[in-house]
Write a protein that holds these residues in place. Structure first.
Motif, PDB file in Angstrom:
ATOM      1  N   UNK A 198       0.828  -1.211   0.000  1.00  0.00           N
ATOM      2  CA  UNK A 198       0.000   0.000   0.000  1.00  0.00           C
ATOM      3  C   UNK A 198       0.861   1.259   0.000  1.00  0.00           C
ATOM      4  N   UNK A 199       0.421   2.227  -0.780  1.00  0.00           N
ATOM      5  CA  UNK A 199       1.122   3.506  -0.875  1.00  0.00           C
ATOM      6  C   UNK A 199       0.105   4.586  -1.216  1.00  0.00           C
ATOM      7  N   UNK A 200       0.518   5.822  -1.060  1.00  0.00           N
ATOM      8  CA  UNK A 200      -0.341   6.952  -1.415  1.00  0.00           C
ATOM      9  C   UNK A 200       0.508   7.991  -2.143  1.00  0.00           C
ATOM     10  N   UNK A 201      -0.064   8.576  -3.172  1.00  0.00           N
ATOM     11  CA  UNK A 201       0.649   9.595  -3.947  1.00  0.00           C
ATOM     12  C   UNK A 201      -0.240  10.828  -4.082  1.00  0.00           C
ATOM     13  N   UNK A 202       0.367  11.988  -3.940  1.00  0.00           N
ATOM     14  CA  UNK A 202      -0.388  13.237  -4.038  1.00  0.00           C
ATOM     15  C   UNK A 202       0.530  14.342  -4.537  1.00  0.00           C
ATOM     16  N   UNK A 203      -0.039  15.265  -5.313  1.00  0.00           N
ATOM     17  CA  UNK A 203       0.737  16.427  -5.752  1.00  0.00           C
ATOM     18  C   UNK A 203      -0.111  17.678  -5.575  1.00  0.00           C
ATOM     19  N   UNK A 204       0.558  18.794  -5.305  1.00  0.00           N
ATOM     20  CA  UNK A 204      -0.155  20.028  -5.029  1.00  0.00           C
ATOM     21  C   UNK A 204      -0.788  20.593  -6.293  1.00  0.00           C
ATOM     22  N   UNK A 205      -1.797  21.430  -6.090  1.00  0.00           N
ATOM     23  CA  UNK A 205      -2.484  22.070  -7.204  1.00  0.00           C
ATOM     24  C   UNK A 205      -1.669  23.274  -7.688  1.00  0.00           C
ATOM     25  N   UNK A 206      -2.181  23.958  -8.700  1.00  0.00           N
ATOM     26  CA  UNK A 206      -1.552  25.189  -9.158  1.00  0.00           C
ATOM     27  C   UNK A 206      -1.491  26.169  -7.989  1.00  0.00           C
ATOM     28  N   UNK A 207      -0.536  27.061  -8.035  1.00  0.00           N
ATOM     29  CA  UNK A 207      -0.254  27.930  -6.885  1.00  0.00           C
ATOM     30  C   UNK A 207      -1.492  28.654  -6.367  1.00  0.00           C
TER      31      UNK A 207
END
Length: 468
Positions: A198-207
């Motif tokens: 199990x893992x989780x991945x996330x990236x931030x939105x535009x500024x």
């Protein structure tokens, strides 16, 4: 003997050709666990697994230490191939082995983080890969892959950290083996099944669309506002033009604290931070220092001045800790005399605060009254001198003696254990409240304050004091 560390990857077939060649020539093969899909790549080989060690360990630090110890012990007798699920670069036991055994060869493959990155289809170039067991070390980043989310307890810790960095409503990709789904960060510890894949991945939105911002974002925002196409007002500001804003915002923060207004404290704390960030951006433009320099300096200052925590000094009480702090401060600033400490008090402090600070620092030299009563006698003398100056109608002398009276009053307060700034402010607030009440009482009787005799005003004042 030689140790070959081999990453088996996440799925059967992830094994590289070079790793397979090393296994073909191996005399002893040890696998971290047989409970992984990638273990199937070892089919046809004679393999010793270390699953028995898992059952005897209560935490992962102990587990990794014992796994490494077992491999190092085996390597004393013959060459060993040690195989781990995921990548060698992520395995803590492998890191221990690499630090303790000189003759090591590494054949890595698809890591847990790489598997998560691929499954989530992240587009950010600034991806940070980290184990869920080290998630407390995670700092602000554009994107992150967190692996080893192997139980709901660990998932809860990951949720807390990612919520702080990205916001709990932010969408993320939850990966389990070859399956994935999009969920909100707050749902991380609400999944049905967890295992080592199990893992989780996330990236931030535009500024401008982010749910959460950090100090680096604040600096970036101010830089945008100061840019040639930014805000006309922000572009023309200087340290001199905005210095008063810092004082104003600090007072507004203190006001919110005194009102016990948590929402107000949050807002005003942000405003104070913004003012500090604004000054660091202005100085960065001049080539003096950056926001990072300022933060580095204050952290180093805290380390140095807390030598009773991070050094060899001892402090068993609040007063002893403060003593260590003050002594380290003198060392840090190169102060060798009491006069230097007195002169270092900022002259733009509020008057009572400045007087109290100067008196306190001077007292460390031994120049001080022995008790509040002794200071009170000096206050009485200063009052007499003020009255004398008034009789002589000497304006300059009146101003000078009035200052001495106030300074002596601060001394009495300090030696009595009262903070003069707070005491005077509380007294002024009390007077204001009673004055308002007094006027209300007079108005209720249909009268005007200016039409009353002093004796009548005194009666209303006494009544107001009883009410407020």
């Amino acid at each position: 003997m030689k140790i070959t560390l081999i990453g088996l990857g996440m799925c059967e077939g992830d094994l590289t050709l070079r790793a397979k060649s090393a296994l073909d020539d191996a005399t002893k093969i040890i696998a971290r666990t047989a409970n992984s899909d990638s273990f199937k790549s070892l089919k046809g080989y004679e393999v010793e697994t270390l699953d028995c060690i898992f059952e005897k360990c209560r935490n992962f630090d102990t587990l990794n230490a014992k796994l490494a110890s077992a491999v190092l012990k085996a390597a004393k007798q013959e060459d060993v191939c040690y195989c781990v699920d995921g990548g060698v670069c992520e395995d803590e036991a492998c890191k221990i082995i690499l630090s303790k055994h000189r003759d090591c060869v590494v054949y890595d493959t698809v890591s847990k983080a790489a598997h998560a990155y691929s499954a989530a289809k992240l587009t950010s170039c600034g991806v940070v890969n980290i184990s869920a067991y080290s998630v407390d070390e995670l700092k602000s980043c554009a994107a992150v892959c967190v692996y080893d989310v192997d139980c709901d307890l660990i998932a809860g810790e990951v949720k807390q950290k990612l919520s702080y960095l990205f916001g709990e409503e932010k969408e993320c990709v939850f990966i389990r083996g070859t399956h994935k789904k999009i969920i909100k960060i707050y749902e991380l510890d609400r999944q049905k099944d967890y295992d080592a894949t199990c893992a989780v991945a996330v990236q931030e939105s535009e500024f401008l669309k982010k749910d959460r911002y950090d100090y680096a974002d604040l600096l970036h925002m101010l830089e945008l506002l100061r840019a040639p196409d930014g805000c006309p007002w922000d572009r023309v500001q200087t340290p001199e033009s905005i210095k008063g804003n810092m004082i104003e915002e600090a007072y507004e923060l203190v006001d919110a604290i005194e009102r016990a207004d948590a929402d107000g404290i949050e807002e005003e704390t942000g405003d104070v931070l913004m003012q500090a960030a604004f000054h660091s951006v202005l100085q960065s433009e001049r080539g003096c220092f950056t926001g990072g320099d300022a933060l580095t300096r204050v952290v180093k200052k805290l380390i140095f001045r807390h030598s009773h925590i991070f050094g060899g000094d001892k402090a068993a009480s609040e007063s002893e800790a403060l003593g260590v702090w003050e002594n380290n401060k003198k060392i840090e600033k190169g102060m060798s005399s009491f006069s230097q400490t007195v002169l270092a008090v900022p002259k733009n402090f509020p008057s009572c605060m400045y007087a109290q600070k100067v008196q306190k620092r001077a007292s460390k030299s031994g120049m001080d009254f022995t008790c509040p009563e002794e200071a009170a006698k000096k206050l009485a003398e200063e009052v007499e001198e003020l009255l004398c100056a008034l009789k002589q109608s000497d304006g300059a002398a009146v101003c000078d003696e009035a200052g001495d009276v106030l300074f002596s009053a601060v001394n009495v307060c300090r030696l009595s254990g009262a903070d003069s700034e707070n005491a005077l402010r509380a007294s002024a607030l009390k007077f204001a409240a009673r004055f308002v009440e007094c006027e209300k009482l007079i108005a209720a009787d249909g009268r005007e304050m200016t039409s009353l005799y002093p004796s009548e005003l005194d009666k209303y004042w006494e009544k107001a004091k009883r009410n407020v």
